[in-house]
Design a protein around this motif. Structure first.
Motif, PDB file in Angstrom:
ATOM      1  N   ARG A   8      45.197  32.663  26.289  1.00 47.97           N
ATOM      2  CA  ARG A   8      44.118  32.738  27.291  1.00 47.97           C
ATOM      3  C   ARG A   8      44.709  33.200  28.601  1.00 47.97           C
ATOM      4  O   ARG A   8      45.799  32.811  28.985  1.00 47.97           O
ATOM      5  CB  ARG A   8      43.492  31.374  27.505  1.00 47.97           C
ATOM      6  CG  ARG A   8      42.705  30.907  26.336  1.00 47.97           C
ATOM      7  CD  ARG A   8      42.046  29.607  26.660  1.00 47.97           C
ATOM      8  NE  ARG A   8      41.396  29.097  25.476  1.00 47.97           N
ATOM      9  CZ  ARG A   8      40.757  27.972  25.436  1.00 47.97           C
ATOM     10  NH1 ARG A   8      40.664  27.228  26.514  1.00 47.97           N
ATOM     11  NH2 ARG A   8      40.189  27.571  24.322  1.00 47.97           N
ATOM     12  N   THR A   9      43.942  34.024  29.304  1.00 52.29           N
ATOM     13  CA  THR A   9      44.386  34.463  30.623  1.00 52.29           C
ATOM     14  C   THR A   9      43.521  33.760  31.647  1.00 52.29           C
ATOM     15  O   THR A   9      42.326  33.541  31.436  1.00 52.29           O
ATOM     16  CB  THR A   9      44.244  35.989  30.779  1.00 52.29           C
ATOM     17  OG1 THR A   9      42.897  36.354  30.514  1.00 52.29           O
ATOM     18  CG2 THR A   9      45.158  36.725  29.820  1.00 52.29           C
ATOM     19  N   PRO A  28      44.570  42.403  31.993  1.00 57.63           N
ATOM     20  CA  PRO A  28      45.004  41.008  32.069  1.00 57.63           C
ATOM     21  C   PRO A  28      45.271  40.388  30.691  1.00 57.63           C
ATOM     22  O   PRO A  28      45.779  39.290  30.605  1.00 57.63           O
ATOM     23  CB  PRO A  28      43.809  40.317  32.729  1.00 57.63           C
ATOM     24  CG  PRO A  28      42.639  41.133  32.286  1.00 57.63           C
ATOM     25  CD  PRO A  28      43.139  42.556  32.229  1.00 57.63           C
ATOM     26  N   GLN A  29      44.947  41.097  29.613  1.00 61.59           N
ATOM     27  CA  GLN A  29      45.093  40.526  28.270  1.00 61.59           C
ATOM     28  C   GLN A  29      46.461  40.847  27.673  1.00 61.59           C
ATOM     29  O   GLN A  29      46.946  41.961  27.762  1.00 61.59           O
ATOM     30  CB  GLN A  29      44.010  41.064  27.333  1.00 61.59           C
ATOM     31  CG  GLN A  29      44.052  40.446  25.953  1.00 61.59           C
ATOM     32  CD  GLN A  29      43.825  38.937  25.979  1.00 61.59           C
ATOM     33  OE1 GLN A  29      42.836  38.483  26.520  1.00 61.59           O
ATOM     34  NE2 GLN A  29      44.735  38.190  25.403  1.00 61.59           N
ATOM     35  N   ARG A  30      47.060  39.836  27.057  1.00 57.51           N
ATOM     36  CA  ARG A  30      48.360  39.983  26.393  1.00 57.51           C
ATOM     37  C   ARG A  30      48.192  39.547  24.944  1.00 57.51           C
ATOM     38  O   ARG A  30      47.580  38.518  24.666  1.00 57.51           O
ATOM     39  CB  ARG A  30      49.403  39.110  27.094  1.00 57.51           C
ATOM     40  CG  ARG A  30      50.791  39.298  26.548  1.00 57.51           C
ATOM     41  CD  ARG A  30      51.808  38.497  27.337  1.00 57.51           C
ATOM     42  NE  ARG A  30      51.827  37.122  26.845  1.00 57.51           N
ATOM     43  CZ  ARG A  30      51.680  36.044  27.584  1.00 57.51           C
ATOM     44  NH1 ARG A  30      51.478  36.156  28.872  1.00 57.51           N
ATOM     45  NH2 ARG A  30      51.719  34.852  27.068  1.00 57.51           N
ATOM     46  N   ARG A  90      56.662  41.870  18.962  1.00 57.75           N
ATOM     47  CA  ARG A  90      56.401  42.621  20.188  1.00 57.75           C
ATOM     48  C   ARG A  90      55.242  41.993  20.933  1.00 57.75           C
ATOM     49  O   ARG A  90      54.451  41.262  20.368  1.00 57.75           O
ATOM     50  CB  ARG A  90      56.135  44.087  19.861  1.00 57.75           C
ATOM     51  CG  ARG A  90      54.722  44.543  19.988  1.00 57.75           C
ATOM     52  CD  ARG A  90      54.423  45.972  19.658  1.00 57.75           C
ATOM     53  NE  ARG A  90      55.496  46.878  19.889  1.00 57.75           N
ATOM     54  CZ  ARG A  90      55.514  48.119  19.491  1.00 57.75           C
ATOM     55  NH1 ARG A  90      54.496  48.597  18.829  1.00 57.75           N
ATOM     56  NH2 ARG A  90      56.509  48.909  19.747  1.00 57.75           N
ATOM     57  N   THR A  91      55.138  42.327  22.208  1.00 57.63           N
ATOM     58  CA  THR A  91      54.010  41.910  23.035  1.00 57.63           C
ATOM     59  C   THR A  91      53.347  43.161  23.581  1.00 57.63           C
ATOM     60  O   THR A  91      54.022  44.060  24.070  1.00 57.63           O
ATOM     61  CB  THR A  91      54.480  41.008  24.192  1.00 57.63           C
ATOM     62  OG1 THR A  91      55.077  39.838  23.641  1.00 57.63           O
ATOM     63  CG2 THR A  91      53.333  40.611  25.092  1.00 57.63           C
TER      64      THR A  91
END
Length: 103
Positions: free
Chosen positions: A89-90, A59-61, A53-54
């Motif tokens: 990294r975003t 902004p962080q994944r 899963r994600t």
């Protein structure tokens, strides 16, 4: 539409670490060397394994994967499933990037 984990995008080197609890459990199961080999491989290929899963927050994944370390019955080593997380990294927003660089 393809998922981020399905893309062939290069991610470059990653930092892979084993938690204290996982290291202790690996020692109990006598799979410390196999776990260290997996840790080193995850530094090169952080999206190794089956995507579970994600999770995204702001902004962080964070992508969760499951990988199996095969057992060796002759050596008495059991198979072990390892769940690991990868946080790509975003990119910083332009104004934040400017502040970080001192511009």
């Amino acid at each position: 539409m393809s998922e981020p984990h399905d893309q062939g995008d290069p991610v470059g080197p990653a930092v892979a670490a084993v938690t204290d609890r996982a290291a202790l459990r690996a020692k109990e199961l006598d799979v410390t060397e196999a776990l260290e080999a997996l840790r080193a491989e995850l530094e090169r290929r952080p999206r190794l394994g089956r995507h579970i899963r994600t999770v995204t927050e702001g902004p962080q994944r964070v992508e969760l994967y499951s990988t199996r370390i095969e057992g060796d019955p002759a050596a008495g080593r059991p198979a072990v499933n390892v769940v690991h997380a990868f946080a790509p990294r975003t990119a910083l927003a332009p104004d934040r990037a400017d502040r970080r660089s001192g511009a």
